[in-house]
Design a protein around this motif. Sequence first.
Motif, PDB file in Angstrom:
ATOM      1  N   PHE A 289      -5.444  -0.381  -5.744  1.00 39.69           N
ATOM      2  CA  PHE A 289      -4.596  -0.106  -4.582  1.00 39.69           C
ATOM      3  C   PHE A 289      -4.497  -1.347  -3.698  1.00 39.69           C
ATOM      4  O   PHE A 289      -3.410  -1.714  -3.246  1.00 39.69           O
ATOM      5  CB  PHE A 289      -5.143   1.084  -3.787  1.00 39.69           C
ATOM      6  CG  PHE A 289      -4.289   1.456  -2.615  1.00 39.69           C
ATOM      7  CD1 PHE A 289      -3.100   2.143  -2.792  1.00 39.69           C
ATOM      8  CD2 PHE A 289      -4.657   1.111  -1.328  1.00 39.69           C
ATOM      9  CE1 PHE A 289      -2.283   2.486  -1.715  1.00 39.69           C
ATOM     10  CE2 PHE A 289      -3.860   1.449  -0.232  1.00 39.69           C
ATOM     11  CZ  PHE A 289      -2.675   2.135  -0.437  1.00 39.69           C
ATOM     12  N   GLN A 290      -5.617  -2.018  -3.472  1.00 36.01           N
ATOM     13  CA  GLN A 290      -5.611  -3.206  -2.634  1.00 36.01           C
ATOM     14  C   GLN A 290      -4.742  -4.305  -3.261  1.00 36.01           C
ATOM     15  O   GLN A 290      -3.970  -4.965  -2.560  1.00 36.01           O
ATOM     16  CB  GLN A 290      -7.046  -3.698  -2.442  1.00 36.01           C
ATOM     17  CG  GLN A 290      -7.214  -4.589  -1.244  1.00 36.01           C
ATOM     18  CD  GLN A 290      -8.664  -4.723  -0.827  1.00 36.01           C
ATOM     19  OE1 GLN A 290      -9.567  -4.301  -1.520  1.00 36.01           O
ATOM     20  NE2 GLN A 290      -8.875  -5.317   0.319  1.00 36.01           N
ATOM     21  N   ASN A 291      -4.826  -4.476  -4.572  1.00 34.08           N
ATOM     22  CA  ASN A 291      -3.986  -5.472  -5.248  1.00 34.08           C
ATOM     23  C   ASN A 291      -2.508  -5.094  -5.174  1.00 34.08           C
ATOM     24  O   ASN A 291      -1.647  -5.967  -5.021  1.00 34.08           O
ATOM     25  CB  ASN A 291      -4.415  -5.636  -6.707  1.00 34.08           C
ATOM     26  CG  ASN A 291      -5.752  -6.336  -6.835  1.00 34.08           C
ATOM     27  OD1 ASN A 291      -6.192  -7.033  -5.925  1.00 34.08           O
ATOM     28  ND2 ASN A 291      -6.409  -6.140  -7.965  1.00 34.08           N
ATOM     29  N   ASP A 292      -2.179  -3.793  -5.301  1.00 30.77           N
ATOM     30  CA  ASP A 292      -0.791  -3.338  -5.184  1.00 30.77           C
ATOM     31  C   ASP A 292      -0.227  -3.634  -3.795  1.00 30.77           C
ATOM     32  O   ASP A 292       0.931  -4.024  -3.649  1.00 30.77           O
ATOM     33  CB  ASP A 292      -0.676  -1.835  -5.483  1.00 30.77           C
ATOM     34  CG  ASP A 292      -0.808  -1.523  -6.972  1.00 30.77           C
ATOM     35  OD1 ASP A 292      -0.798  -2.470  -7.793  1.00 30.77           O
ATOM     36  OD2 ASP A 292      -0.932  -0.326  -7.303  1.00 30.77           O
ATOM     37  N   VAL A 293      -1.053  -3.467  -2.771  1.00 28.62           N
ATOM     38  CA  VAL A 293      -0.619  -3.777  -1.400  1.00 28.62           C
ATOM     39  C   VAL A 293      -0.374  -5.278  -1.272  1.00 28.62           C
ATOM     40  O   VAL A 293       0.665  -5.711  -0.759  1.00 28.62           O
ATOM     41  CB  VAL A 293      -1.661  -3.287  -0.370  1.00 28.62           C
ATOM     42  CG1 VAL A 293      -1.339  -3.822   1.022  1.00 28.62           C
ATOM     43  CG2 VAL A 293      -1.728  -1.762  -0.354  1.00 28.62           C
ATOM     44  N   GLN A 294      -1.306  -6.084  -1.747  1.00 25.55           N
ATOM     45  CA  GLN A 294      -1.163  -7.542  -1.627  1.00 25.55           C
ATOM     46  C   GLN A 294       0.006  -8.077  -2.447  1.00 25.55           C
ATOM     47  O   GLN A 294       0.628  -9.055  -2.063  1.00 25.55           O
ATOM     48  CB  GLN A 294      -2.460  -8.224  -2.032  1.00 25.55           C
ATOM     49  CG  GLN A 294      -3.569  -8.003  -1.030  1.00 25.55           C
ATOM     50  CD  GLN A 294      -4.873  -8.662  -1.426  1.00 25.55           C
ATOM     51  OE1 GLN A 294      -5.044  -9.106  -2.559  1.00 25.55           O
ATOM     52  NE2 GLN A 294      -5.790  -8.727  -0.489  1.00 25.55           N
ATOM     53  N   ALA A 295       0.328  -7.406  -3.559  1.00 25.20           N
ATOM     54  CA  ALA A 295       1.450  -7.843  -4.408  1.00 25.20           C
ATOM     55  C   ALA A 295       2.793  -7.318  -3.902  1.00 25.20           C
ATOM     56  O   ALA A 295       3.831  -7.657  -4.455  1.00 25.20           O
ATOM     57  CB  ALA A 295       1.221  -7.384  -5.844  1.00 25.20           C
ATOM     58  N   GLY A 296       2.788  -6.486  -2.879  1.00 20.91           N
ATOM     59  CA  GLY A 296       4.033  -5.936  -2.335  1.00 20.91           C
ATOM     60  C   GLY A 296       4.527  -4.705  -3.064  1.00 20.91           C
ATOM     61  O   GLY A 296       5.620  -4.217  -2.781  1.00 20.91           O
ATOM     62  N   LYS A 297       3.762  -4.170  -4.023  1.00 21.87           N
ATOM     63  CA  LYS A 297       4.165  -2.953  -4.725  1.00 21.87           C
ATOM     64  C   LYS A 297       4.044  -1.733  -3.809  1.00 21.87           C
ATOM     65  O   LYS A 297       4.754  -0.748  -3.999  1.00 21.87           O
ATOM     66  CB  LYS A 297       3.308  -2.741  -5.969  1.00 21.87           C
ATOM     67  CG  LYS A 297       3.500  -3.794  -7.028  1.00 21.87           C
ATOM     68  CD  LYS A 297       2.566  -3.565  -8.201  1.00 21.87           C
ATOM     69  CE  LYS A 297       2.671  -4.671  -9.226  1.00 21.87           C
ATOM     70  NZ  LYS A 297       1.676  -4.509 -10.296  1.00 21.87           N
ATOM     71  N   VAL A 298       3.121  -1.790  -2.849  1.00 24.14           N
ATOM     72  CA  VAL A 298       2.961  -0.757  -1.828  1.00 24.14           C
ATOM     73  C   VAL A 298       3.088  -1.451  -0.484  1.00 24.14           C
ATOM     74  O   VAL A 298       2.326  -2.373  -0.188  1.00 24.14           O
ATOM     75  CB  VAL A 298       1.575  -0.060  -1.932  1.00 24.14           C
ATOM     76  CG1 VAL A 298       1.365   0.903  -0.785  1.00 24.14           C
ATOM     77  CG2 VAL A 298       1.418   0.643  -3.266  1.00 24.14           C
ATOM     78  N   ALA A 299       4.074  -1.040   0.319  1.00 19.82           N
ATOM     79  CA  ALA A 299       4.277  -1.619   1.643  1.00 19.82           C
ATOM     80  C   ALA A 299       3.685  -0.675   2.687  1.00 19.82           C
ATOM     81  O   ALA A 299       4.068   0.491   2.756  1.00 19.82           O
ATOM     82  CB  ALA A 299       5.759  -1.828   1.900  1.00 19.82           C
TER      83      ALA A 299
END
Length: 117
Positions: free
Chosen positions: A63-73
């Motif tokens: 989840f943290q990587n998805d946030v940092q990659a912009g997949k989750v804003a």
Amino acid sequence: MRVGQNDFRALRVPPENEDPEVEITRRDAWLKIVSVHFRDGYKWRFSDGGERAFTAEMEDTKFQNDVQAGKVALNANDAIRCRLREEQSLTASHLIKTLYVEEVLDFRTGARQLNLL
């Protein structure tokens, strides 16, 4: 009565238990995201609907990587349903409670202000 030099040894505070017993509980909960920290060692701030916000360490690296990659804003009023782990220990002088988000189970965006023009 007077305390003498030989009595000082008896007045020493006993050492604290080096390994306090840790009680671990897990539960699933909805948490509102208050603030996010991306660097290692920092905790995220959440609210569970109570009066005060609290901090918890984000352990869900996906989840943290998805946030940092912009997949989750992330925006204001967003919420996560997560598996929360609480570790609590009692020493002679402190009650220590640490919270961890082990896994994000669901993510919901909060209400957004619509542009009426």
